[in-house]
Design a protein around this motif. Sequence first.
Motif, PDB file in Angstrom:
ATOM      1  N   ALA A   7     -18.552  -9.900   2.787  1.00 40.85           N
ATOM      2  CA  ALA A   7     -18.984  -8.502   2.822  1.00 40.85           C
ATOM      3  C   ALA A   7     -18.006  -7.645   3.607  1.00 40.85           C
ATOM      4  O   ALA A   7     -17.707  -6.514   3.228  1.00 40.85           O
ATOM      5  N   ALA A   8     -17.501  -8.180   4.720  1.00 36.73           N
ATOM      6  CA  ALA A   8     -16.528  -7.431   5.516  1.00 36.73           C
ATOM      7  C   ALA A   8     -15.233  -7.241   4.739  1.00 36.73           C
ATOM      8  O   ALA A   8     -14.645  -6.154   4.747  1.00 36.73           O
ATOM      9  N   LEU A   9     -14.781  -8.288   4.076  1.00 34.11           N
ATOM     10  CA  LEU A   9     -13.569  -8.171   3.264  1.00 34.11           C
ATOM     11  C   LEU A   9     -13.754  -7.146   2.150  1.00 34.11           C
ATOM     12  O   LEU A   9     -12.860  -6.338   1.873  1.00 34.11           O
ATOM     13  N   GLU A  10     -14.914  -7.178   1.514  1.00 30.80           N
ATOM     14  CA  GLU A  10     -15.201  -6.240   0.425  1.00 30.80           C
ATOM     15  C   GLU A  10     -15.152  -4.805   0.931  1.00 30.80           C
ATOM     16  O   GLU A  10     -14.568  -3.913   0.301  1.00 30.80           O
ATOM     17  N   ARG A  11     -15.759  -4.597   2.064  1.00 33.91           N
ATOM     18  CA  ARG A  11     -15.768  -3.242   2.628  1.00 33.91           C
ATOM     19  C   ARG A  11     -14.360  -2.825   3.046  1.00 33.91           C
ATOM     20  O   ARG A  11     -13.950  -1.691   2.843  1.00 33.91           O
ATOM     21  N   GLY A  12     -13.613  -3.771   3.605  1.00 37.08           N
ATOM     22  CA  GLY A  12     -12.264  -3.466   4.054  1.00 37.08           C
ATOM     23  C   GLY A  12     -11.351  -3.059   2.911  1.00 37.08           C
ATOM     24  O   GLY A  12     -10.677  -2.023   2.979  1.00 37.08           O
ATOM     25  N   VAL A  13     -11.322  -3.851   1.842  1.00 32.70           N
ATOM     26  CA  VAL A  13     -10.432  -3.508   0.720  1.00 32.70           C
ATOM     27  C   VAL A  13     -10.892  -2.224   0.041  1.00 32.70           C
ATOM     28  O   VAL A  13     -10.095  -1.500  -0.561  1.00 32.70           O
ATOM     29  N   GLY A  14     -12.192  -1.920   0.162  1.00 25.78           N
ATOM     30  CA  GLY A  14     -12.690  -0.677  -0.413  1.00 25.78           C
ATOM     31  C   GLY A  14     -12.184   0.560   0.320  1.00 25.78           C
ATOM     32  O   GLY A  14     -12.145   1.651  -0.251  1.00 25.78           O
ATOM     33  N   LEU A  15     -11.807   0.394   1.589  1.00 27.56           N
ATOM     34  CA  LEU A  15     -11.273   1.519   2.356  1.00 27.56           C
ATOM     35  C   LEU A  15      -9.870   1.905   1.899  1.00 27.56           C
ATOM     36  O   LEU A  15      -9.416   3.016   2.143  1.00 27.56           O
ATOM     37  N   TYR A  16      -9.200   0.975   1.239  1.00 23.13           N
ATOM     38  CA  TYR A  16      -7.800   1.192   0.858  1.00 23.13           C
ATOM     39  C   TYR A  16      -7.750   2.026  -0.414  1.00 23.13           C
ATOM     40  O   TYR A  16      -7.670   1.510  -1.516  1.00 23.13           O
ATOM     41  N   ARG A  17      -7.772   3.350  -0.249  1.00 27.45           N
ATOM     42  CA  ARG A  17      -7.730   4.254  -1.410  1.00 27.45           C
ATOM     43  C   ARG A  17      -6.368   4.220  -2.088  1.00 27.45           C
ATOM     44  O   ARG A  17      -6.241   4.328  -3.300  1.00 27.45           O
ATOM     45  N   ASP A  18      -5.330   4.126  -1.252  1.00 33.75           N
ATOM     46  CA  ASP A  18      -3.949   4.115  -1.735  1.00 33.75           C
ATOM     47  C   ASP A  18      -3.097   3.700  -0.546  1.00 33.75           C
ATOM     48  O   ASP A  18      -3.618   3.426   0.539  1.00 33.75           O
ATOM     49  N   ASP A  19      -1.787   3.688  -0.738  1.00 38.02           N
ATOM     50  CA  ASP A  19      -0.903   3.305   0.355  1.00 38.02           C
ATOM     51  C   ASP A  19      -0.996   4.304   1.507  1.00 38.02           C
ATOM     52  O   ASP A  19      -1.390   5.461   1.339  1.00 38.02           O
ATOM     53  N   PHE A  20      -0.605   3.841   2.674  1.00 35.53           N
ATOM     54  CA  PHE A  20      -0.644   4.645   3.893  1.00 35.53           C
ATOM     55  C   PHE A  20       0.089   5.976   3.697  1.00 35.53           C
ATOM     56  O   PHE A  20       1.254   6.007   3.303  1.00 35.53           O
ATOM     57  N   LEU A  21      -0.656   7.088   3.932  1.00 39.54           N
ATOM     58  CA  LEU A  21      -0.114   8.444   3.810  1.00 39.54           C
ATOM     59  C   LEU A  21       0.554   8.676   2.446  1.00 39.54           C
ATOM     60  O   LEU A  21       1.621   9.299   2.353  1.00 39.54           O
ATOM     61  N   ALA A  22      -0.075   8.188   1.395  1.00 42.03           N
ATOM     62  CA  ALA A  22       0.492   8.317   0.054  1.00 42.03           C
ATOM     63  C   ALA A  22       0.746   9.781  -0.284  1.00 42.03           C
ATOM     64  O   ALA A  22      -0.112  10.650  -0.104  1.00 42.03           O
ATOM     65  N   GLY A  23       1.959  10.048  -0.762  1.00 42.59           N
ATOM     66  CA  GLY A  23       2.320  11.398  -1.163  1.00 42.59           C
ATOM     67  C   GLY A  23       2.660  12.331  -0.024  1.00 42.59           C
ATOM     68  O   GLY A  23       2.980  13.505  -0.264  1.00 42.59           O
ATOM     69  N   PHE A  24       2.604  11.834   1.199  1.00 45.20           N
ATOM     70  CA  PHE A  24       2.847  12.691   2.366  1.00 45.20           C
ATOM     71  C   PHE A  24       4.261  12.463   2.884  1.00 45.20           C
ATOM     72  O   PHE A  24       4.675  11.323   3.106  1.00 45.20           O
ATOM     73  N   THR A  25       5.009  13.522   3.080  1.00 48.21           N
ATOM     74  CA  THR A  25       6.357  13.424   3.633  1.00 48.21           C
ATOM     75  C   THR A  25       6.572  14.531   4.652  1.00 48.21           C
ATOM     76  O   THR A  25       5.912  15.579   4.613  1.00 48.21           O
ATOM     77  N   VAL A  26       7.481  14.270   5.561  1.00 48.63           N
ATOM     78  CA  VAL A  26       7.904  15.272   6.532  1.00 48.63           C
ATOM     79  C   VAL A  26       9.417  15.374   6.426  1.00 48.63           C
ATOM     80  O   VAL A  26      10.119  14.380   6.619  1.00 48.63           O
TER      81      VAL A  26
END
Length: 302
Positions: free
Chosen positions: A110-129
């Motif tokens: 259940a914890a693994l399921e919830r954890g992978v569900g948090l991963y919407r996309d890669d870290f800061l996807a589409g964000f640049t500075v």
Amino acid sequence: MNELSLALLGPPVVKRAGAQVTFDTRKAIALLALLAVTGREHTREQVADLLWPDADEAKARGSLRRTLSVAAAAVGPALAITRTTVGLVPAAVDVDVREFETLLTRKDAAALERGVGLYRDDFLAGFTVRDCPDFEDWQASVREELKQLLARGLQRLVAACVAAGELERAIGHARRWLQLDQLHEPAYQAMIRLYEWTGQRSAAMRQYRSLVHVLDRDLAVRPLPETTQLYEDMRAGRLAAPPLPTAAAAVAVAVASATGTADQVAALDWPLVGRAAELSALRSAWRSAGAPGAPGADGARG
């Protein structure tokens, strides 16, 4: 839930009291992401050097002061600013990256399921500075580390679902695992087994042929011998049947499927596939050793 939340797995989303917060400078988001993921204070000099590397000292400090003012007005007291340092108050902020990392260290499905569900996309996807190479390097490093953690979590979820007899569910996780790296042979091996076990031999064969094509195109190599052997065993009907489901694993996966929460199921050890009798004997011995009055027992809890 804390007043401030940062969702950084995917395009960044900052919310305060449930309402999304926007900024007129992307460097405010970069600052919050840095503080949230590192989980510690940074000196003003460190932040200025990271986000304004080409500016002279006076201009960099002035830009930092403005960015801190913008960020503080938006997120409130969760941002701790002193004359020399800046940080986030850990107890006042929810950060999906930290929750993701915590959940993927847990053993229950259940914890693994919830954890992978948090991963919407890669870290800061589409964000640049722009013009911040050191920040870009840090962002890329965190992104890769979190992707690897997701891959390991999906691999463990596949194993948990197989142990519970949830083969179709395992296919879904294995497919996502493979999407992370189209050259990762263990994920292909899992997909081949799962398709064969669920009576989808043509899909299993296509999976192997896809691997052969990708490896030849990108690396000019053949699959590993064990992958080829797996394919030959499948074609010849020699592939071993899936392990019999274990009750503990079935409960864990059922709870994960029904609720998606980690707190409603106790942490379960991974099953010893094919060793049910031995595992039962070990548990019996452990209970005997820990029973009140047994040799070596420590009070009521041995």
